[in-house]
Scaffold this motif. Structure first.
Motif, PDB file in Angstrom:
ATOM      1  N   LEU A  22     185.888  -9.521  20.038  1.00 15.53           N
ATOM      2  CA  LEU A  22     185.598 -10.898  19.612  1.00 15.53           C
ATOM      3  C   LEU A  22     186.436 -11.911  20.379  1.00 15.53           C
ATOM      4  O   LEU A  22     185.988 -13.019  20.646  1.00 15.53           O
ATOM      5  N   PHE A  52     184.599 -14.463  22.586  1.00 14.58           N
ATOM      6  CA  PHE A  52     184.701 -15.828  22.050  1.00 14.58           C
ATOM      7  C   PHE A  52     186.113 -16.371  22.246  1.00 14.58           C
ATOM      8  O   PHE A  52     186.430 -16.930  23.277  1.00 14.58           O
ATOM      9  N   VAL A  60     188.280 -16.334  16.457  1.00 14.02           N
ATOM     10  CA  VAL A  60     187.192 -15.473  15.982  1.00 14.02           C
ATOM     11  C   VAL A  60     187.716 -14.063  15.729  1.00 14.02           C
ATOM     12  O   VAL A  60     187.352 -13.413  14.740  1.00 14.02           O
ATOM     13  N   ARG A  61     188.589 -13.598  16.617  1.00 11.39           N
ATOM     14  CA  ARG A  61     189.173 -12.268  16.436  1.00 11.39           C
ATOM     15  C   ARG A  61     189.968 -12.187  15.136  1.00 11.39           C
ATOM     16  O   ARG A  61     189.853 -11.206  14.380  1.00 11.39           O
ATOM     17  N   CYS A 109     189.634 -14.031  12.443  1.00 13.82           N
ATOM     18  CA  CYS A 109     188.707 -14.105  11.305  1.00 13.82           C
ATOM     19  C   CYS A 109     188.052 -12.757  11.038  1.00 13.82           C
ATOM     20  O   CYS A 109     187.938 -12.321   9.883  1.00 13.82           O
ATOM     21  N   LEU A 168     178.028 -11.231  13.401  1.00  8.84           N
ATOM     22  CA  LEU A 168     178.956 -11.808  14.369  1.00  8.84           C
ATOM     23  C   LEU A 168     178.954 -11.018  15.675  1.00  8.84           C
ATOM     24  O   LEU A 168     178.913 -11.598  16.768  1.00  8.84           O
ATOM     25  N   SER A 223     182.198 -20.142  20.752  1.00 15.29           N
ATOM     26  CA  SER A 223     183.194 -19.825  19.730  1.00 15.29           C
ATOM     27  C   SER A 223     182.977 -20.612  18.450  1.00 15.29           C
ATOM     28  O   SER A 223     183.143 -20.083  17.344  1.00 15.29           O
ATOM     29  N   ALA A 245     180.249 -19.087  16.577  1.00 17.58           N
ATOM     30  CA  ALA A 245     180.638 -17.802  15.992  1.00 17.58           C
ATOM     31  C   ALA A 245     181.407 -17.999  14.693  1.00 17.58           C
ATOM     32  O   ALA A 245     181.119 -17.347  13.680  1.00 17.58           O
ATOM     33  N   VAL A 246     182.396 -18.886  14.697  1.00 17.16           N
ATOM     34  CA  VAL A 246     183.190 -19.125  13.487  1.00 17.16           C
ATOM     35  C   VAL A 246     182.329 -19.716  12.382  1.00 17.16           C
ATOM     36  O   VAL A 246     182.387 -19.289  11.221  1.00 17.16           O
ATOM     37  N   GLY A 254     174.875 -19.494  13.961  1.00 20.68           N
ATOM     38  CA  GLY A 254     175.684 -19.454  15.172  1.00 20.68           C
ATOM     39  C   GLY A 254     174.946 -19.998  16.384  1.00 20.68           C
ATOM     40  O   GLY A 254     175.533 -20.732  17.194  1.00 20.68           O
TER      41      GLY A 254
END
Length: 609
Positions: free
Chosen positions: A117, A121, A125-126, A128, A425, A437, A440-441, A523
């Protein structure tokens, strides 16, 4: 039978049960002293040396928890064999990870699936994704430890917290001392015990029910042999579509992007071994599903409509399987102990796998990016993390005990509700190069909100409508390996629920599909509104070449002999967007090459993305 409905273990049963715990602990001690786990790589990834067969059995055991052993037979006893059709979802649910997710993750040489992630991104994101996974697994581990112990206590009088501590301590020691290699080989041993125990119970149960022909006549006349239900209504709890199609998304969330499974893929000796382990899970899961369903039929052949639940010998369907074993087979010394060993084997396998994966993501995603340390200190810290999560999950089991059974169902639903958004995701990153990004979030947050809204709304509406005990063949039961249920009312009204009630009545089997779709949709919309990611900005190897693969497959279908000829010129071009290298269609594996087979170190850049 005593007033509480308890049936007690003999000395032989206790001996067999104790031998299981000793054997499981011995495997951990063996690998602790043999390998000494000198490096974090060896402790967390078995030095990337595992073969496909033990990995396949471990992959199955990781989520084939005690919930499956006690829940699936009760489901079949109450509602018939319709649930068996979930086996259809295993095909795509394992082929897609083998040909898409494994190549992406393995070729990036990841340590944690959530490193992907950040590569695709950004670090936010990683973090999360990591936080969602830890939340998901800690809650579920509390349930996985507590549920079989509660059923055992209710039926046999076995001390509740003695059972909880036995599971928690054995798993914690096994994981902390022996690392992933000990977990995998313990899973292999526990899988053999599980299959043996189920098979013995089925054979003896058929004998007690009057023989094979008599048992078959009873389940057939009792309407427990279900046909294919093609009802497209998504609010119907179990149909072919909810099980065969909705189940695919559940399988993908478990076998495609869950750290506990991906960590096993990454520990294999080669990408080919990782794929083979995924293929070999299919027959293992089918055998497990078959044994669990047949056990439910044998229970019905013995009891018929005189359910122990209606006779008030047990207070929950989750206790029926253990009651059946103790009721019918107590005259066979050691057999009840064997089944309890089978039950605890599945729980031990699930919990050990979870402890190892939780220690891995905490170490790789939350500690290593911020603190540098020696190899010896990293290994010691990994072991301490495994012990810490063992203590936390024991504490979570106590919290669940205080919240009673209705929250057990809610906690199991949370497991499924988090898995769907995480699947969405990863799909957003792997299949859509334009996703950014921010999208994604936002997509992950939207998926989680939708997931908890539908899941908790269905749970509360189910509680509000359940003013009386429902008939046996209409009540909800805990599902199989996917460990997520909905407490929505199972009685289907003549009129389909409308408005929010219709949304709340959605079958739990569609949760992952709905939530992953929401993540991808939101997203993509947010990504286009805020400026889609350009091809040059996408990290090499993080996007799967869908169009290239589709053209290659189409070429083979149109010209079956083409696979033996030189590939067409347009299929060997490099694809800069996904970091492709030249492809050679001579072998199946090479048609999927979109990243160098031996990347230098893609994760060296993970803190600079």
């Amino acid at each position: 039978m005593d007033p509480a409905g308890h049936k007690y273990f003999t000395v032989t049963d206790y001996v067999i049960f104790a031998l299981l715990l000793v054997a499981s602990t011995a495997i951990g001690l063996y690998y602790a002293f043999k390998g000494r786990q000198r490096t974090a790589e060896e402790f967390l990834y078995a030095d990337r040396s595992m073969k496909c067969l033990p990995l396949a059995l471990s992959l199955m055991a990781s989520f084939q928890s005690a919930v499956a052993i006690i829940g699936t037979p009760a489901e079949v006893y109450a509602n018939g064999t319709q649930y068996w059709f979930i086996g259809c979802s295993y095909i795509l649910g394992l082929l897609i990870p083998a040909h898409i997710f494994i190549p992406v993750f393995y070729r990036l040489q990841l340590k944690s699936v959530y490193q992907y992630l950040e590569l695709r991104f950004c670090k936010a994101v990683r973090i999360c994704g990591t936080a969602a996974f830890i939340f998901q697994m800690v809650i579920y581990m509390g349930v996985s430890i507590y549920t079989p112990a509660l059923a055992l206590n209710a039926v046999t009088g076995f001390h509740l917290w003695g059972a909880v501590l036995a599971i928690g301590l054995v798993c914690t020691l096994n994981t902390a001392l022996g690392g992933l290699k000990a977990v995998v080989w313990t899973n292999v041993f526990q899988t053999v015990v599980m299959f043996t125990g189920q098979l013995v119970i089925i054979i003896l149960g058929v004998h007690e029910a009057g023989g094979l022909s008599e048992a078959w006549a009873k389940v057939r006349d009792g309407g427990r042999i279900s046909g294919i239900d093609l009802n497209p209504d998504p609010t119907v709890r179990h149909t072919f579509w909810t099980l065969g199609v909705g189940g695919v998304f559940l399988m993908l969330s478990l076998y495609g992007v869950n750290q506990a499974q991906v960590q096993r893929y990454l520990s294999s000796r080669s990408e080919r071994e990782a794929k083979m382990s995924c293929y070999m899970v299919f027959p293992c899961l089918q055998v497990s599903l078959m044994l669990s369903c047949v056990m439910g039929l044998v229970m019905y052949a013995y009891y018929g409509d005189n359910s122990p639940l209606e006779q008030q010998y047990v207070t929950s369907k989750d206790q029926m399987v253990l009651f059946f074993v103790m009721d019918t087979l107590q005259n066979f010394p050691g057999i009840p102990g064997l089944f309890v060993a089978c039950l605890f084997s599945t729980s031990l396998g699930t919990v050990s796998s979870a402890f190892n994966s939780l220690a891995t993501v905490t170490m790789v995603d939350l500690i290593e990016p911020h603190y540098s340390m020696t190899e010896a200190r990293a290994t010691l810290l990994s072991k301490m993390l495994a012990v810490s999560y063992g203590i936390i999950c024991l504490a979570m089991a106590y919290v669940i005990h205080l919240m009673k059974s209705s929250v057990l169902q809610a906690a199991l639903s949370i497991f499924g509700m988090v898995g769907g958004p995480l699947l969405g995701l990863f799909c957003l990153g792997i299949f859509f190069p334009c996703a950014n990004s921010i999208g994604a979030v936002t997509g992950l947050a939207s998926g989680l909100v939708m997931s908890f809204w539908v899941g908790i709304g269905g749970f509360l509406s189910g509680m509000a409508s359940s003013v009386q005990v429902l008939p046996l063949n209409s009540t909800n039961t805990v599902p199989d390996v996917f460990e997520n249920i909905t407490a929505a009312p199972a009685i289907v009204d003549a009129a389909r629920p409308k408005g929010l009630n219709g949304l709340y009545s959605l079958s739990y089997m569609w949760y992952s599909a709905l939530n992953s779709f929401i993540v991808v949709l939101v997203g993509l919309i947010i990504s286009f509104l805020t400026g889609p990611t350009k091809g040059d900005d996408v990290s090499s190897g993080t996007v799967y070449p869908v169009m290239t693969t589709a053209r290659s497959l189409l070429h083979k279908l149109v010209k079956p002999g083409a696979c033996c000829l030189d590939p067409p010129e347009h299929l060997i071009e490099s694809h800069e967007m996904t970091g492709n290298v030249e492809e050679d269609t001579d072998t199946e594996e090479d048609t999927e090459v979109f990243l160098q087979s031996n990347p230098e170190s893609h994760m060296e850049q993970d803190t600079n993305v």
